[in-house]
Write an enzyme that holds these catalytic residues in place. Structure first.
Site, PDB file in Angstrom:
ATOM      1  N   GLU A   1      -4.797  -0.331   7.485  1.00 23.00           N
ATOM      2  CA  GLU A   1      -4.639  -1.308   6.406  1.00 23.00           C
ATOM      3  C   GLU A   1      -3.197  -1.783   6.443  1.00 23.00           C
ATOM      4  OE1 GLU A   1      -4.589  -2.074   1.605  1.00 23.00           O
ATOM      5  OE2 GLU A   1      -4.189  -0.088   2.415  1.00 23.00           O
TER       6      GLU A   1
ATOM      7  N   GLY B   1     -11.050  -4.050  -7.878  1.00 28.87           N
ATOM      8  CA  GLY B   1     -10.458  -3.103  -8.820  1.00 28.87           C
ATOM      9  C   GLY B   1      -9.070  -3.454  -9.288  1.00 28.87           C
ATOM     10  N   ASN B   2      -8.359  -4.296  -8.563  1.00 28.65           N
ATOM     11  CA  ASN B   2      -7.030  -4.707  -9.001  1.00 28.65           C
ATOM     12  C   ASN B   2      -7.065  -5.937  -9.896  1.00 28.65           C
ATOM     13  OD1 ASN B   2      -5.787  -2.592  -7.702  1.00 28.65           O
ATOM     14  ND2 ASN B   2      -5.299  -3.749  -5.862  1.00 28.65           N
TER      15      ASN B   2
ATOM     16  N   ASP C   1      -4.543   4.127   5.197  1.00 31.12           N
ATOM     17  CA  ASP C   1      -4.139   3.325   4.041  1.00 31.12           C
ATOM     18  C   ASP C   1      -2.702   2.826   4.149  1.00 31.12           C
ATOM     19  OD1 ASP C   1      -4.581   2.483   1.158  1.00 31.12           O
ATOM     20  OD2 ASP C   1      -2.891   3.850   0.886  1.00 31.12           O
TER      21      ASP C   1
ATOM     22  N   GLN D   1      -9.607  -5.643  -4.018  1.00 33.89           N
ATOM     23  CA  GLN D   1      -9.717  -7.025  -4.479  1.00 33.89           C
ATOM     24  C   GLN D   1     -10.590  -7.142  -5.733  1.00 33.89           C
ATOM     25  OE1 GLN D   1      -7.694  -9.060  -3.387  1.00 33.89           O
ATOM     26  NE2 GLN D   1      -7.073  -8.145  -1.445  1.00 33.89           N
TER      27      GLN D   1
END
Length: 565
Positions: A278, A375-376, A241, A373
């Site tokens: 990421e 959940g935000n 992450d 993309q």
């Protein structure tokens, strides 16, 4: 043998069965004591403070603040001895959140639905983080006690059983791990050693000490954690992450050291092990082999591809979508990997990235949707089925490694909200406001549900009953057909981006992509169009009324088709 790294401590004790036992100091700041019987509960005291959970606890049955429990990895009976692993190249990834993928919200709930994923045709299951988190629900990025597995999901044996089931079904497993910060609750690492950096951390927490005083032991903590998942849990890959938030100025970067260790383990276990970073740096050195001066990650998430697909399919151009609203941006990412490869980024207010020339497309993991993309967004809303037909067609015919997010294959209407279950009042009451501030300037009317409300979590669970409805079943059939087409035509998995040709007509909103003997034509306009193609056979179309006659393709509004020369 109990053991714990506490290099600055003068006295360390292990407590079990109501008594404290002194531990013996050893080399490198390690303390040891006998008594680690399987299933025994224990905790540590450091210089009179405690009790604290074990930083390397393998099981945490009482939550993030409770005592640890001894768990011996070799007691699990594996049945995947014939599993030889799966290479990322040519594969399709399916990302899911264990707590919301099934009604049960457990590893077993995922295992019970692996048949759906096999029929869909994907190759890897990617699990969002699974270490313990505060309360009973969380995305997983507030994890602490990183060597343990969340009990609500099924604990360590539950995860192993799921990996076993995936391998039996022919599916590889990628696990999301978080090494750039720890959660705000149950984080006792600083009591044991110099785990955190004086430098500024990320938005999510203090920076991990990867390059300061005493950081050798800290780096080993995270590297050995990675090796644990790959070795003891038989996981096939890790998605690391937010590597751009790792603070490391050493000559040998943490990721390079991790890559060396993972490649060595891969050789030892005789199966491919994959590291996916990421990163929003748009730096091809991330996925350049170490021998060529890179960091040696096997793949990296590529947000530019997502942004170009999303902006052109939905018409949204707010925030970081601002530079991606033209078909020429889509053409650039399909042929170059990055859109921002040294160009000016209006969202960042500066130039960004560098060219990815020579990087094979399979090293970029790309998506039309993912947990961030969706959940935000304040309402956690997904693309509509008509939008997904276009987006999935562009993604699954691209030279990249495609990744799907759970439920998109049938156009799930359930949202995927941001949710937490903090038990400290100051964290629970301020979570919604912190989220609003994080996305100031994104152009959203922030009307998100409270992250800590249980209903926010429950509403995020997939509704599998939707599959019985015609519209959802039809979209699922489209995804299955696209993945099957990708697998049966090597031109679609060819990772050489310099062999991709893209023609766009901005005015008519039409794009034609050449992939060897195949032509992918997409009409993003709201009117039908006719496109002349050097193709003679229609293989697949998102709208049954599409027709190819005398090398002219008639495309209905908002549709995509694949034809063959």
């Amino acid at each position: 043998m109990f053991e714990v790294w506490a290099p600055g401590a003068a006295r360390v004790e292990v407590e079990y069965e109501g008594a404290r036992h002194a531990m013996s100091p050893g080399e490198g700041g390690w303390w040891t004591a006998p008594g680690d019987e399987h299933d025994r509960d224990y905790a540590f005291h450091v210089d009179g403070e405690g009790p604290f959970p074990d930083p390397r606890t393998r099981r945490q049955p009482y939550g993030v603040n409770g005592p640890s429990r001894v768990y011996h990895q070799d007691r699990f009976a594996w049945t995947d001895q014939d599993w030889r692993g799966r290479d990322l190249r040519g594969g399709v990834i399916y990302e899911l959140h264990v707590g919301t993928f099934s009604p049960e919200g457990t590893f077993q709930g995922v295992a019970d639905r692996l048949g759906h994923l096999v029929d869909l045709g994907v190759d890897f299951v990617e699990l969002m983080p699974v270490p313990p988190v505060p309360g009973t629900r969380n995305w997983g990025y507030d994890g602490v006690e990183l060597y343990a597995v969340f009990e609500e999901y099924g604990g360590p044996d539950g995860l192993k059983s799921l990996v076993n089931a995936c391998h039996r079904a022919g599916l590889g497993v990628i696990l999301d791990v978080v090494y750039n910060h720890l959660g705000p609750s149950g984080n006792y690492l600083a009591k044991f050693g110099p785990y955190f950096h004086d430098a500024k951390g990320s938005y999510w927490g203090d920076a991990v000490n990867l390059d300061g005083y005493g950081s050798d032991g800290v780096r080993r903590y995270f590297i050995e954690n990675a090796l644990q998942w790959l070795r003891d849990y038989h996981v096939d890959g890790l998605r690391v992450d937010a590597v751009h938030a790792l603070h490391d100025k050493r000559a040998v970067h943490f990721l390079e050291e991790l890559s060396v260790e993972v490649d060595a383990l891969s050789t030892a276990v005789g199966r491919p092990l994959t590291l996916v970073a990421e990163s929003d740096l748009n730096d091809p050195r991330m996925v350049t082999p170490r021998e060529a001066g890179g960091l040696g990650m096997h793949a990296s998430w590529n947000d530019d591809v997502h942004h170009a697909i999303h902006a052109n399919v939905t018409g949204e151009t707010n925030a970081y979508y601002g530079d991606f609203g033209t078909l020429s941006s889509l053409a650039k990412v399909l042929t170059s990997g990055y859109f921002h490869d040294g160009t000016y980024s209006s969202f960042r207010g500066r130039s960004h990235g560098r060219p990815a020339a020579g990087i094979p497309g399979h090293r970029f993991v790309c998506c039309a949707q993912n947990h961030d993309q969706i959940g935000n967004r304040p309402e956690g809303d997904r693309m509509r089925p008509d939008q997904l037909r276009l987006a999935s067609g562009l993604l699954l015919t691209s030279p990249f490694t495609p990744m799907l997010f759970m439920g998109e294959e049938w156009g799930a209407t359930t949202p995927f909200y941001f949710f937490t279950d903090h038990f400290e009042r100051h964290l629970a009451e301020g979570e919604g406001e912190r989220r609003r501030k994080e996305f100031e300037g994104f152009g959203y009317d922030w009307k998100a549900p409270e992250p800590g409300e249980e209903d926010t979590f429950l509403r995020s669970k997939l509704d599998w009953e939707e599959l019985s409805k015609d519209e959802h079943a039809s979209l699922l059939g489209w995804y299955r057909a696209l993945i099957a087409l990708r697998r049966s035509h090597p031109d679609l998995t060819d990772p050489r981006m310099d062999r991709v040709r893209v023609d766009v007509d901005e005015e008519r909103r039409v794009v034609v992509i050449e992939r060897g003997s195949l032509r992918v034509a997409a009409n993003l306009a709201f009117d039908p169009v006719s496109v002349r193609l050097a193709a003679s056979r229609l293989l697949l179309a998102s709208d049954e009324s599409a027709r190819l006659t005398d090398h002219v393709l008639d495309l209905p509004a908002r549709s995509l088709a694949v034809a063959e020369i």
